[in-house]
Design a protein around this motif. Structure first.
Motif, PDB file in Angstrom:
ATOM      1  N   GLN A  78       0.808  -1.221   0.050  1.00  0.00           N
ATOM      2  CA  GLN A  78       0.029  -0.166   0.051  1.00  0.00           C
ATOM      3  C   GLN A  78       0.844   1.236  -0.032  1.00  0.00           C
ATOM      4  O   GLN A  78       0.611   2.378  -0.807  1.00  0.00           O
ATOM      5  N   GLN A  82       0.954   4.380  -2.773  1.00  0.00           N
ATOM      6  CA  GLN A  82       0.686   5.702  -2.370  1.00  0.00           C
ATOM      7  C   GLN A  82       1.693   6.546  -2.971  1.00  0.00           C
ATOM      8  O   GLN A  82       1.426   7.503  -3.505  1.00  0.00           O
ATOM      9  N   ALA A  85       0.654   7.012  -6.384  1.00  0.00           N
ATOM     10  CA  ALA A  85      -0.490   7.942  -6.504  1.00  0.00           C
ATOM     11  C   ALA A  85       0.026   9.409  -6.440  1.00  0.00           C
ATOM     12  O   ALA A  85      -0.231  10.491  -7.326  1.00  0.00           O
ATOM     13  N   SER A  89      -0.261  12.436  -9.577  1.00  0.00           N
ATOM     14  CA  SER A  89      -0.760  13.694  -9.317  1.00  0.00           C
ATOM     15  C   SER A  89      -0.072  14.805  -9.806  1.00  0.00           C
ATOM     16  O   SER A  89       1.182  15.006  -9.800  1.00  0.00           O
ATOM     17  N   ASN A  94      -5.525  15.127  -9.266  1.00  0.00           N
ATOM     18  CA  ASN A  94      -5.196  14.484  -7.889  1.00  0.00           C
ATOM     19  C   ASN A  94      -5.420  12.974  -7.940  1.00  0.00           C
ATOM     20  O   ASN A  94      -6.660  12.396  -8.000  1.00  0.00           O
ATOM     21  N   GLU A  96      -5.770   8.866  -6.684  1.00  0.00           N
ATOM     22  CA  GLU A  96      -6.154   8.075  -5.340  1.00  0.00           C
ATOM     23  C   GLU A  96      -5.748   6.622  -6.054  1.00  0.00           C
ATOM     24  O   GLU A  96      -5.903   6.219  -7.199  1.00  0.00           O
ATOM     25  N   LEU A 111      -4.679   3.189 -10.296  1.00  0.00           N
ATOM     26  CA  LEU A 111      -4.575   4.742  -9.933  1.00  0.00           C
ATOM     27  C   LEU A 111      -5.687   5.570 -10.619  1.00  0.00           C
ATOM     28  O   LEU A 111      -5.710   5.532 -11.967  1.00  0.00           O
ATOM     29  N   ASN A 113      -7.601   9.407 -11.455  1.00  0.00           N
ATOM     30  CA  ASN A 113      -7.647  10.905 -11.528  1.00  0.00           C
ATOM     31  C   ASN A 113      -9.023  11.228 -10.672  1.00  0.00           C
ATOM     32  O   ASN A 113      -9.944  11.245 -11.308  1.00  0.00           O
ATOM     33  N   ALA A 114      -9.103  11.708  -9.559  1.00  0.00           N
ATOM     34  CA  ALA A 114     -10.363  11.902  -8.751  1.00  0.00           C
ATOM     35  C   ALA A 114     -10.784  13.011  -9.397  1.00  0.00           C
ATOM     36  O   ALA A 114     -12.075  13.596  -9.002  1.00  0.00           O
TER      37      ALA A 114
END
Length: 207
Positions: A78, A82, A85, A89, A94, A96, A111, A113-114
């Motif tokens: 994890q 991270q 991600a 960005s 951004n 996630e 991954l 793009n929020a």
């Protein structure tokens, strides 16, 4: 093999631009808002792989191609997901991470793009044989409202029968869904006695 030399194939990525359109594609601005840039590759989870070095590659690709989705194979943890991600960005992007629960240090990850995509749910296909399960994310394009499935895979490399069975199961599951689907990942397709990791480029229109 050094981490740097193993990362060289990442510069020759499986890059796909996914065009999501409705019934009316006459408005250029609307059409542009429906275009997703999708990248998939194996980041290698060996002990000598440097996540920060992988992150630099991801950052460069994300900015150059304005990527919306990454499908990654062999993500070690994890924490690594991270790092990737954060590297992806950028302004207007951004990212996630979503990491599979199965696969130990050899997991698939997504991954997204929020800023351009909304995540509805994630799950793994339990029917998938082997320790690595296909990871599914249901997403919607914020601009168009189009819902779709994004599936990250890592098929078996050594067992041809199992690999073919994995491909069949994913295909059958996708065909049974109501939503359009984008499949990416390391499919370990054999070529001349070895795995073929050549880049894949394509345009897919989801109706």
């Amino acid at each position: 093999m050094s981490a740097r030399s193993k990362l060289m194939p990442a510069l020759w990525l499986a890059l796909a631009a996914i065009l999501i359109t409705g019934h009316d594609g006459s408005v250029a601005a609307e059409a542009r808002s429906r275009v997703l840039s999708v990248v998939s590759f194996n980041v290698e989870s060996d002990r000598d792989t440097d996540p920060e070095l992988v992150g630099r590659v991801i950052a460069r690709i994300s900015r150059t191609h304005e990527v919306d989705l990454f499908g990654l194979a062999e993500v070690g943890s994890q924490a690594d997901a991270q790092v990737f991600a954060m590297a992806a960005s950028r302004d207007g992007g951004n990212f996630e991470p979503v990491l599979a629960g199965n696969g130990d240090r050899d997991r698939v990850a997504i991954l997204y793009n929020a800023d351009t995509l909304k995540l509805s749910r994630t799950f793994e296909l339990d029917r998938f044989p082997g320790s690595r399960k296909a990871l599914v994310a249901q997403l919607s394009n914020r601009a168009s409202g189009q819902d779709f499935l994004f599936i990250a895979n890592h098929f078996n490399r050594r067992d041809t029968d199992r690999r073919n069975r994995q491909a069949q199961l994913v295909r059958d599951w996708v065909l049974a869904q109501d939503l359009p689907a984008i499949l990416v990942g390391d499919f370990n397709r054999e070529r001349n006695g070895g795995s073929d990791h050549r880049p894949v480029l394509g345009l897919i229109t989801l109706q």
